[in-house]
Design a protein around this motif. Structure first.
Motif, PDB file in Angstrom:
ATOM      1  N   MET A 191       0.517  -1.122   0.359  1.00  0.00           N
ATOM      2  CA  MET A 191      -0.125   0.073   0.071  1.00  0.00           C
ATOM      3  C   MET A 191       0.882   0.907   0.098  1.00  0.00           C
ATOM      4  SD  MET A 191      -3.175   1.024   2.708  1.00  0.00           S
ATOM      5  CE  MET A 191      -3.665   2.598   2.562  1.00  0.00           C
ATOM      6  N   GLU A 192       0.255   2.624  -1.259  1.00  0.00           N
ATOM      7  CA  GLU A 192       1.451   3.568  -0.678  1.00  0.00           C
ATOM      8  C   GLU A 192       1.058   4.641   0.345  1.00  0.00           C
ATOM      9  OE1 GLU A 192       2.248   7.036  -4.043  1.00  0.00           O
ATOM     10  OE2 GLU A 192       0.259   6.071  -4.129  1.00  0.00           O
ATOM     11  N   LYS A 193       2.228   5.191   1.027  1.00  0.00           N
ATOM     12  CA  LYS A 193       2.285   5.574   1.798  1.00  0.00           C
ATOM     13  C   LYS A 193       1.888   6.792   1.611  1.00  0.00           C
ATOM     14  CE  LYS A 193       6.747   3.879   3.901  1.00  0.00           C
ATOM     15  NZ  LYS A 193       6.231   3.051   2.876  1.00  0.00           N
ATOM     16  N   GLU A 194       1.252   7.598   2.748  1.00  0.00           N
ATOM     17  CA  GLU A 194      -0.141   8.841   2.752  1.00  0.00           C
ATOM     18  C   GLU A 194       0.456   9.303   3.532  1.00  0.00           C
ATOM     19  OE1 GLU A 194      -4.144   8.770   4.824  1.00  0.00           O
ATOM     20  OE2 GLU A 194      -4.266   8.157   2.958  1.00  0.00           O
ATOM     21  N   TYR A 195       0.611  11.091   2.912  1.00  0.00           N
ATOM     22  CA  TYR A 195       1.441  12.342   2.850  1.00  0.00           C
ATOM     23  C   TYR A 195       0.251  13.243   3.921  1.00  0.00           C
ATOM     24  CZ  TYR A 195       5.119   9.918   1.981  1.00  0.00           C
ATOM     25  OH  TYR A 195       6.447   8.759   1.645  1.00  0.00           O
ATOM     26  N   LEU A 196       0.447  13.782   4.810  1.00  0.00           N
ATOM     27  CA  LEU A 196      -0.422  15.290   5.167  1.00  0.00           C
ATOM     28  C   LEU A 196      -0.044  16.219   4.586  1.00  0.00           C
ATOM     29  CD1 LEU A 196      -3.630  14.753   6.071  1.00  0.00           C
ATOM     30  CD2 LEU A 196      -2.578  16.345   7.969  1.00  0.00           C
ATOM     31  N   THR A 197       0.116  17.275   3.442  1.00  0.00           N
ATOM     32  CA  THR A 197       0.027  18.173   2.823  1.00  0.00           C
ATOM     33  C   THR A 197      -0.845  19.392   2.638  1.00  0.00           C
ATOM     34  OG1 THR A 197       1.094  16.413   1.041  1.00  0.00           O
ATOM     35  CG2 THR A 197       1.332  18.757   0.258  1.00  0.00           C
ATOM     36  N   GLY A 198      -0.220  20.448   3.531  1.00  0.00           N
ATOM     37  CA  GLY A 198      -0.566  21.752   3.460  1.00  0.00           C
ATOM     38  C   GLY A 198      -0.403  22.503   2.354  1.00  0.00           C
ATOM     39  N   MET A 199      -1.737  22.636   2.114  1.00  0.00           N
ATOM     40  CA  MET A 199      -1.746  23.863   0.343  1.00  0.00           C
ATOM     41  C   MET A 199      -2.345  25.590   1.240  1.00  0.00           C
ATOM     42  SD  MET A 199       0.014  22.074  -1.217  1.00  0.00           S
ATOM     43  CE  MET A 199      -0.415  22.780  -3.065  1.00  0.00           C
ATOM     44  N   LYS A 200      -1.591  26.240   0.757  1.00  0.00           N
ATOM     45  CA  LYS A 200      -2.352  27.737   1.155  1.00  0.00           C
ATOM     46  C   LYS A 200      -2.937  28.000  -0.064  1.00  0.00           C
ATOM     47  CE  LYS A 200      -1.226  32.522   3.105  1.00  0.00           C
ATOM     48  NZ  LYS A 200      -0.101  32.998   3.573  1.00  0.00           N
ATOM     49  N   VAL A 201      -4.380  28.507   0.064  1.00  0.00           N
ATOM     50  CA  VAL A 201      -4.809  29.334  -0.927  1.00  0.00           C
ATOM     51  C   VAL A 201      -4.733  31.169  -1.294  1.00  0.00           C
ATOM     52  CG1 VAL A 201      -7.359  29.750  -2.143  1.00  0.00           C
ATOM     53  CG2 VAL A 201      -7.044  28.030  -0.696  1.00  0.00           C
ATOM     54  N   THR A 202      -3.571  31.127  -1.857  1.00  0.00           N
ATOM     55  CA  THR A 202      -3.347  32.490  -3.233  1.00  0.00           C
ATOM     56  C   THR A 202      -4.471  33.319  -3.972  1.00  0.00           C
ATOM     57  OG1 THR A 202      -2.254  31.544  -4.352  1.00  0.00           O
ATOM     58  CG2 THR A 202      -1.085  31.955  -2.363  1.00  0.00           C
ATOM     59  N   SER A 203      -4.194  34.487  -3.852  1.00  0.00           N
ATOM     60  CA  SER A 203      -5.622  35.542  -4.562  1.00  0.00           C
ATOM     61  C   SER A 203      -5.614  34.918  -5.637  1.00  0.00           C
ATOM     62  CB  SER A 203      -4.979  36.904  -4.387  1.00  0.00           C
ATOM     63  OG  SER A 203      -3.355  37.253  -5.053  1.00  0.00           O
ATOM     64  N   ALA A 204      -4.274  34.319  -6.523  1.00  0.00           N
ATOM     65  CA  ALA A 204      -4.809  33.587  -8.037  1.00  0.00           C
ATOM     66  C   ALA A 204      -5.165  32.281  -8.424  1.00  0.00           C
ATOM     67  CB  ALA A 204      -2.793  33.714  -7.961  1.00  0.00           C
ATOM     68  N   PHE A 205      -5.769  32.014  -7.310  1.00  0.00           N
ATOM     69  CA  PHE A 205      -6.231  30.771  -7.423  1.00  0.00           C
ATOM     70  C   PHE A 205      -7.779  30.805  -8.283  1.00  0.00           C
ATOM     71  CE2 PHE A 205      -9.042  27.530  -5.215  1.00  0.00           C
ATOM     72  CZ  PHE A 205      -8.679  25.921  -6.390  1.00  0.00           C
ATOM     73  N   SER A 206      -8.006  30.913  -8.577  1.00  0.00           N
ATOM     74  CA  SER A 206      -9.376  30.263  -9.545  1.00  0.00           C
ATOM     75  C   SER A 206     -11.004  30.086  -8.907  1.00  0.00           C
ATOM     76  CB  SER A 206      -9.732  29.884 -10.486  1.00  0.00           C
ATOM     77  OG  SER A 206      -9.244  28.576 -11.138  1.00  0.00           O
ATOM     78  N   GLY A 207     -10.472  29.392  -6.976  1.00  0.00           N
ATOM     79  CA  GLY A 207     -11.390  28.535  -6.559  1.00  0.00           C
ATOM     80  C   GLY A 207     -12.172  29.791  -5.589  1.00  0.00           C
ATOM     81  N   ILE A 208     -11.455  31.101  -5.390  1.00  0.00           N
ATOM     82  CA  ILE A 208     -12.229  31.527  -3.913  1.00  0.00           C
ATOM     83  C   ILE A 208     -13.025  31.658  -4.243  1.00  0.00           C
ATOM     84  CG2 ILE A 208     -11.118  34.074  -2.672  1.00  0.00           C
ATOM     85  CD1 ILE A 208      -8.588  33.832  -3.391  1.00  0.00           C
ATOM     86  N   GLY A 209     -14.177  31.586  -2.984  1.00  0.00           N
ATOM     87  CA  GLY A 209     -15.487  32.570  -2.900  1.00  0.00           C
ATOM     88  C   GLY A 209     -16.025  31.326  -3.118  1.00  0.00           C
ATOM     89  N   LYS A 210     -15.831  30.484  -3.637  1.00  0.00           N
ATOM     90  CA  LYS A 210     -16.850  28.528  -4.126  1.00  0.00           C
ATOM     91  C   LYS A 210     -16.748  27.886  -3.400  1.00  0.00           C
ATOM     92  CE  LYS A 210     -15.444  29.455  -9.803  1.00  0.00           C
ATOM     93  NZ  LYS A 210     -14.835  28.865 -10.597  1.00  0.00           N
TER      94      LYS A 210
END
Length: 291
Positions: free
Chosen positions: A1-20
């Motif tokens: 089974m593949e090892k699982e990692y917890l990864t944090g990603m920050k939403v910047t102003s360039a992300f098109s999904g803000i408000g969605k």
């Protein structure tokens, strides 16, 4: 089974999904990735994320998934890894970076120290993106996690890391993850421009030849392709290793074999004999179908 990692990603102003919603932003249903939590900029922590949860600016999105999932996240425009500031301080040029997995040895001098205390980036020119520990997800800031023997660290580092540290007693295992070079957005438009120019040379050359302005190709396609690839290599769109690995040598071997085989068939008369057999069969069939 593949090892699982917890990864944090920050939403910047360039992300098109803000408000969605999470679903509307395309953050649900990603193969091999699960959005397990969101840390809001105001301190609110969501540990159950519903599909209709709204994505806001400066959110920290916590994803659980394998190495392929982490690499996929790093390619999403507008999402920035929580260790992006540390990654920007790496000495290795982006052209030669990729993901590497290392396992902490039981007698490693890293054991008992945090990533920050061990000065990991300065020591190895590598940034720890995530940690896998005995089947558990490590959710804290990776720089403040005390390392244990057997921990698997996912690193953003140079492609030569495995070669440089293969005898390092700090690691019991080092594995380079293939095809995980960062997206080179700064060189993307240059690569597209070169590709466009190469195509235009063939279109213009064909038009000139059709109108009898010239009696030969403006530049042969093969030569144009070689020149374009050379310029891309010289300008850092990709490196030499990536160029070599992108060539499917089996195709060229097959084509070369086909040329040699067809020439042998023609010289030996086998091709002509086979053609005569089919012509004879055709004549017999035509004779039988005639009334």
């Amino acid at each position: 089974m593949e090892k699982e990692y917890l990864t944090g990603m920050k939403v910047t102003s360039a992300f098109s999904g803000i408000g969605k919603s999470v679903h509307g932003a395309g953050l649900r249903g990603i193969d091999g990735l699960y959005l397990v939590g969101i840390d809001r900029a105001d301190g609110e922590e969501l540990r159950v994320v519903h599909p209709d949860t709204i994505v806001a600016l400066d959110d920290i999105l916590w994803f659980a998934g394998g190495v392929a999932g982490v690499y996929y996240l790093l390619k999403i425009g507008g999402l920035e890894h929580t260790q992006a500031t540390q990654v920007s301080k790496l000495k290795t040029d982006i052209l030669y970076r990729q993901l590497v997995k290392v396992s902490i040895a039981y007698d490693s001098d890293l054991v008992g120290n945090t990533v920050r205390e061990s000065h990991f980036r300065n020591r190895y020119d590598a940034v720890v993106l995530a940690i896998h520990r005995e089947g558990n997800r490590v959710a804290a800031d990776v720089r403040d996690v005390k390392l244990r023997a057997g921990d698997v660290l996912l690193l953003d580092t140079g492609s030569s890391f495995e070669h440089r540290h293969r005898n390092d007693t700090a690691f019991s295992l080092i594995t380079t993850v293939p095809d995980t070079s960062p997206v080179k957005t700064r060189r993307m438009w240059w690569a597209l421009f070169l590709g466009f120019v190469m195509i235009m040379t063939q279109i213009v050359g064909g038009a000139l030849e059709e109108t009898n302005v010239v009696d030969q190709d403006l530049i042969e396609l093969f030569l144009a392709g070689v020149l374009t690839a050379g310029i891309m290599l010289a300008t850092g769109c990709f490196n030499g290793q990536q160029a070599r690995s992108s060539i499917d040598w089996s195709v060229y071997v097959t084509i070369a074999f086909a040329f040699g085989f067809s020439n042998a068939m023609e010289k030996s008369g086998v091709a002509e004999a086979i053609a005569d057999v089919f012509i004879t069969i055709r004549h017999v069939v035509d004779f039988q179908v005639k009334p």
